[in-house]
Write a protein that holds these residues in place. Structure first.
Motif, PDB file in Angstrom:
ATOM      1  N   PRO A   6      10.653  14.851  -3.601  1.00  0.00           N
ATOM      2  CA  PRO A   6      10.827  13.886  -4.700  1.00  0.00           C
ATOM      3  C   PRO A   6      12.243  13.340  -4.870  1.00  0.00           C
ATOM      4  O   PRO A   6      12.497  12.617  -5.825  1.00  0.00           O
ATOM      5  N   ASN A   7      13.173  13.708  -3.970  1.00  0.00           N
ATOM      6  CA  ASN A   7      14.544  13.199  -4.058  1.00  0.00           C
ATOM      7  C   ASN A   7      14.637  11.843  -3.349  1.00  0.00           C
ATOM      8  O   ASN A   7      15.237  11.717  -2.276  1.00  0.00           O
ATOM      9  N   LEU A   8      14.033  10.836  -3.966  1.00  0.00           N
ATOM     10  CA  LEU A   8      13.944   9.536  -3.305  1.00  0.00           C
ATOM     11  C   LEU A   8      15.299   8.852  -3.155  1.00  0.00           C
ATOM     12  O   LEU A   8      15.532   8.150  -2.163  1.00  0.00           O
ATOM     13  N   TRP A   9      16.188   9.041  -4.110  1.00  0.00           N
ATOM     14  CA  TRP A   9      17.506   8.430  -3.987  1.00  0.00           C
ATOM     15  C   TRP A   9      18.255   8.997  -2.801  1.00  0.00           C
ATOM     16  O   TRP A   9      18.908   8.254  -2.040  1.00  0.00           O
ATOM     17  N   LEU A  10      18.177  10.308  -2.622  1.00  0.00           N
ATOM     18  CA  LEU A  10      18.806  10.939  -1.463  1.00  0.00           C
ATOM     19  C   LEU A  10      18.167  10.430  -0.174  1.00  0.00           C
ATOM     20  O   LEU A  10      18.861  10.115   0.794  1.00  0.00           O
ATOM     21  N   GLY A  11      16.835  10.335  -0.170  1.00  0.00           N
ATOM     22  CA  GLY A  11      16.141   9.840   1.005  1.00  0.00           C
ATOM     23  C   GLY A  11      16.506   8.412   1.337  1.00  0.00           C
ATOM     24  O   GLY A  11      16.686   8.060   2.513  1.00  0.00           O
ATOM     25  N   ALA A  12      16.631   7.563   0.311  1.00  0.00           N
ATOM     26  CA  ALA A  12      16.994   6.160   0.541  1.00  0.00           C
ATOM     27  C   ALA A  12      18.397   6.049   1.126  1.00  0.00           C
ATOM     28  O   ALA A  12      18.641   5.283   2.070  1.00  0.00           O
ATOM     29  N   ILE A  13      19.324   6.825   0.583  1.00  0.00           N
ATOM     30  CA  ILE A  13      20.708   6.794   1.087  1.00  0.00           C
ATOM     31  C   ILE A  13      20.755   7.244   2.546  1.00  0.00           C
ATOM     32  O   ILE A  13      21.399   6.617   3.393  1.00  0.00           O
ATOM     33  N   LEU A  14      20.053   8.334   2.853  1.00  0.00           N
ATOM     34  CA  LEU A  14      20.041   8.836   4.230  1.00  0.00           C
ATOM     35  C   LEU A  14      19.368   7.842   5.175  1.00  0.00           C
ATOM     36  O   LEU A  14      19.811   7.668   6.317  1.00  0.00           O
ATOM     37  N   SER A  15      18.310   7.193   4.715  1.00  0.00           N
ATOM     38  CA  SER A  15      17.622   6.211   5.557  1.00  0.00           C
ATOM     39  C   SER A  15      18.542   5.046   5.897  1.00  0.00           C
ATOM     40  O   SER A  15      18.580   4.583   7.043  1.00  0.00           O
ATOM     41  N   PHE A  16      19.303   4.582   4.909  1.00  0.00           N
ATOM     42  CA  PHE A  16      20.245   3.496   5.175  1.00  0.00           C
ATOM     43  C   PHE A  16      21.365   3.955   6.105  1.00  0.00           C
ATOM     44  O   PHE A  16      21.826   3.191   6.960  1.00  0.00           O
ATOM     45  N   ILE A  17      21.799   5.197   5.962  1.00  0.00           N
ATOM     46  CA  ILE A  17      22.820   5.734   6.869  1.00  0.00           C
ATOM     47  C   ILE A  17      22.298   5.762   8.305  1.00  0.00           C
ATOM     48  O   ILE A  17      22.996   5.372   9.249  1.00  0.00           O
ATOM     49  N   PHE A  18      21.058   6.212   8.477  1.00  0.00           N
ATOM     50  CA  PHE A  18      20.461   6.233   9.810  1.00  0.00           C
ATOM     51  C   PHE A  18      20.347   4.816  10.375  1.00  0.00           C
ATOM     52  O   PHE A  18      20.532   4.603  11.581  1.00  0.00           O
ATOM     53  N   TYR A  19      20.050   3.854   9.517  1.00  0.00           N
ATOM     54  CA  TYR A  19      19.952   2.468   9.984  1.00  0.00           C
ATOM     55  C   TYR A  19      21.310   1.939  10.406  1.00  0.00           C
ATOM     56  O   TYR A  19      21.425   1.239  11.422  1.00  0.00           O
ATOM     57  N   PHE A  20      22.364   2.280   9.662  1.00  0.00           N
ATOM     58  CA  PHE A  20      23.698   1.842  10.047  1.00  0.00           C
ATOM     59  C   PHE A  20      24.121   2.487  11.368  1.00  0.00           C
ATOM     60  O   PHE A  20      24.806   1.862  12.185  1.00  0.00           O
ATOM     61  N   ILE A  21      23.728   3.729  11.592  1.00  0.00           N
ATOM     62  CA  ILE A  21      23.991   4.366  12.888  1.00  0.00           C
ATOM     63  C   ILE A  21      23.276   3.612  14.003  1.00  0.00           C
ATOM     64  O   ILE A  21      23.816   3.421  15.097  1.00  0.00           O
ATOM     65  N   THR A  22      22.046   3.159  13.705  1.00  0.00           N
ATOM     66  CA  THR A  22      21.300   2.361  14.671  1.00  0.00           C
ATOM     67  C   THR A  22      22.013   1.055  14.986  1.00  0.00           C
ATOM     68  O   THR A  22      22.019   0.589  16.129  1.00  0.00           O
ATOM     69  N   LEU A  60       0.830  -1.213   0.000  1.00  0.00           N
ATOM     70  CA  LEU A  60       0.000   0.000   0.000  1.00  0.00           C
ATOM     71  C   LEU A  60       0.857   1.251   0.000  1.00  0.00           C
ATOM     72  O   LEU A  60       0.498   2.259  -0.624  1.00  0.00           O
ATOM     73  N   LEU A  61       1.992   1.175   0.689  1.00  0.00           N
ATOM     74  CA  LEU A  61       2.871   2.347   0.731  1.00  0.00           C
ATOM     75  C   LEU A  61       3.470   2.633  -0.631  1.00  0.00           C
ATOM     76  O   LEU A  61       3.472   3.788  -1.084  1.00  0.00           O
ATOM     77  N   VAL A  62       3.963   1.603  -1.319  1.00  0.00           N
ATOM     78  CA  VAL A  62       4.584   1.827  -2.623  1.00  0.00           C
ATOM     79  C   VAL A  62       3.543   2.151  -3.693  1.00  0.00           C
ATOM     80  O   VAL A  62       3.864   2.748  -4.719  1.00  0.00           O
ATOM     81  N   PHE A  87       9.696  -1.304   5.162  1.00  0.00           N
ATOM     82  CA  PHE A  87       8.540  -0.405   5.225  1.00  0.00           C
ATOM     83  C   PHE A  87       8.887   0.865   5.996  1.00  0.00           C
ATOM     84  O   PHE A  87       8.609   1.985   5.537  1.00  0.00           O
ATOM     85  N   PHE A  88       9.501   0.711   7.161  1.00  0.00           N
ATOM     86  CA  PHE A  88       9.810   1.883   7.982  1.00  0.00           C
ATOM     87  C   PHE A  88      10.896   2.739   7.333  1.00  0.00           C
ATOM     88  O   PHE A  88      10.827   3.982   7.367  1.00  0.00           O
ATOM     89  N   LEU A  89      11.896   2.112   6.738  1.00  0.00           N
ATOM     90  CA  LEU A  89      12.933   2.878   6.038  1.00  0.00           C
ATOM     91  C   LEU A  89      12.342   3.609   4.839  1.00  0.00           C
ATOM     92  O   LEU A  89      12.764   4.731   4.514  1.00  0.00           O
ATOM     93  N   SER A  90      11.351   2.991   4.175  1.00  0.00           N
ATOM     94  CA  SER A  90      10.672   3.655   3.059  1.00  0.00           C
ATOM     95  C   SER A  90       9.877   4.862   3.544  1.00  0.00           C
ATOM     96  O   SER A  90       9.798   5.886   2.856  1.00  0.00           O
ATOM     97  N   LEU A  91       9.290   4.739   4.732  1.00  0.00           N
ATOM     98  CA  LEU A  91       8.560   5.865   5.312  1.00  0.00           C
ATOM     99  C   LEU A  91       9.501   7.035   5.578  1.00  0.00           C
ATOM    100  O   LEU A  91       9.158   8.200   5.325  1.00  0.00           O
ATOM    101  N   LEU A  92      10.695   6.740   6.065  1.00  0.00           N
ATOM    102  CA  LEU A  92      11.694   7.794   6.260  1.00  0.00           C
ATOM    103  C   LEU A  92      12.115   8.404   4.922  1.00  0.00           C
ATOM    104  O   LEU A  92      12.336   9.615   4.820  1.00  0.00           O
ATOM    105  N   THR A  93      12.204   7.557   3.900  1.00  0.00           N
ATOM    106  CA  THR A  93      12.599   8.030   2.574  1.00  0.00           C
ATOM    107  C   THR A  93      11.595   9.019   2.004  1.00  0.00           C
ATOM    108  O   THR A  93      11.969   9.982   1.322  1.00  0.00           O
ATOM    109  N   LEU A  94      10.302   8.809   2.297  1.00  0.00           N
ATOM    110  CA  LEU A  94       9.261   9.691   1.773  1.00  0.00           C
ATOM    111  C   LEU A  94       9.434  11.135   2.232  1.00  0.00           C
ATOM    112  O   LEU A  94       8.969  12.053   1.554  1.00  0.00           O
ATOM    113  N   PHE A  95      10.079  11.339   3.348  1.00  0.00           N
ATOM    114  CA  PHE A  95      10.272  12.700   3.854  1.00  0.00           C
ATOM    115  C   PHE A  95      11.207  13.512   2.957  1.00  0.00           C
ATOM    116  O   PHE A  95      11.298  14.732   3.101  1.00  0.00           O
TER     117      PHE A  95
END
Length: 289
Positions: A232-248, A82-84, A221-229
């Motif tokens: 329209p720069n989804l690639w930037l959002g995806a990269i930042l979301s993965f960075i935040f996950y690695f920090i976690t 539903l999110l995608v 799903f949750f990383l995709s939700l962070l990406t939506l923020f």
């Protein structure tokens, strides 16, 4: 910028989600091993483990557990789909909550005291996350004037610029959704937890494989939700979301697990202050759309 998701793109994302989740799990285990001066398993080890679980005989104390394990996985897949597909956020919140409920009821349906304690702690984790997620969707509605995900892409500017405090609140609950310390109180992947595997204690074989698969979908799903923020720069959002996950991941290996009382205090006090203050600010400024 208007965005209309196609069925083909959505299908590709749904198929790719468990592979992304499995790879992230493998990287997590590899990083944890390196921080402990060990070689660690290969990054694809989670997939080997999943295949082995599928081949094992399932021992369950209640026939309901199999159905609930499948329901947990199914609702996680539906929520991500539903999110995608850029559907209604309230419907998405309802479906992802159903997945959590299935896991909790499944742990309660067993006879193990560890599963019962893990189920109670899982319920506390849900109570820590769900209010923040709901308030996040309320904030998105105030900016976009709609609960449809597609409206986020029509704003013309990244959502994070209007909801920075809400984005920060989501980062605070990211360790809970990823089952990482200091907030992983119900089912840790570390062997030293006193509740064994907690909410997962009573699941085995294919049922446990379904839950693991569902967790991978929920993580993506949750990383995709962070990406939506950052749309329209989804690639930037995806990269930042993965960075935040690695920090976690790093935080998971540095900090000990907190008690459930401290978890609720941190998520409710900090999370509610951030989300509500951001919603009030958006309301005073007249929204963003």
């Amino acid at each position: 910028m208007e965005w209309y998701p196609t069925f083909v793109v959505s299908a590709i994302l749904v198929v790719a989600a468990p592979f992304i989740g499995g790879i992230l799990s493998g990287i997590d285990r590899k990083l944890t091993a390196r921080m402990q001066n060990r070689i660690g398993p290969p990054i694809v080890q989670p997939f080997y483990d999943l295949i082995k679980l599928w081949g094992k005989e399932s021992f369950v104390t209640s026939s309901l557990q199999v159905l609930l394990a499948f329901s947990y996985m199914a609702f996680s897949v539906i929520a991500f789909s539903l999110l995608v597909l850029a559907q209604d956020l309230l419907l998405i919140a309802f479906v992802i909550s159903l997945a959590d409920v299935c896991l909790i009821v499944g742990s309660f349906s067993g006879r193990s005291p560890y599963g019962y304690i893990g189920g109670r702690r899982e319920l506390l984790q849900v109570l820590s996350c769900e209010p923040i997620v709901i308030l996040t969707f309320v904030g998105i509605y105030m900016v976009t004037k709609s609960f449809l995900v597609s409206r986020i892409f029509e704003l013309g500017f990244p959502l994070v610029t209007a909801l920075p405090a809400i984005f920060l609140a989501l980062l605070i609950i990211l360790p809970i959704e990823a089952r990482k310390s200091p907030f992983d109180i119900s089912a840790s992947h570390h062997a030293h937890q006193e509740i064994v595997r907690g909410v997962l204690t009573e699941f085995s074989g294919p049922s446990l494989a379904l839950i693991e698969l569902g967790h991978w979908f929920k993580l993506v799903f949750f990383l995709s939700l962070l990406t939506l923020f950052w749309a329209p720069n989804l690639w930037l959002g995806a990269i930042l979301s993965f960075i935040f996950y690695f920090i976690t991941m790093i935080v998971d290996n540095i900090f000990p697990r907190l008690t459930w009382k401290l978890m609720l205090k941190v998520t409710w006090i900090t999370g509610f202050i951030l989300t509500i203050s951001n919603i009030v600010a958006v309301g005073l400024l007249g929204g963003g759309c």
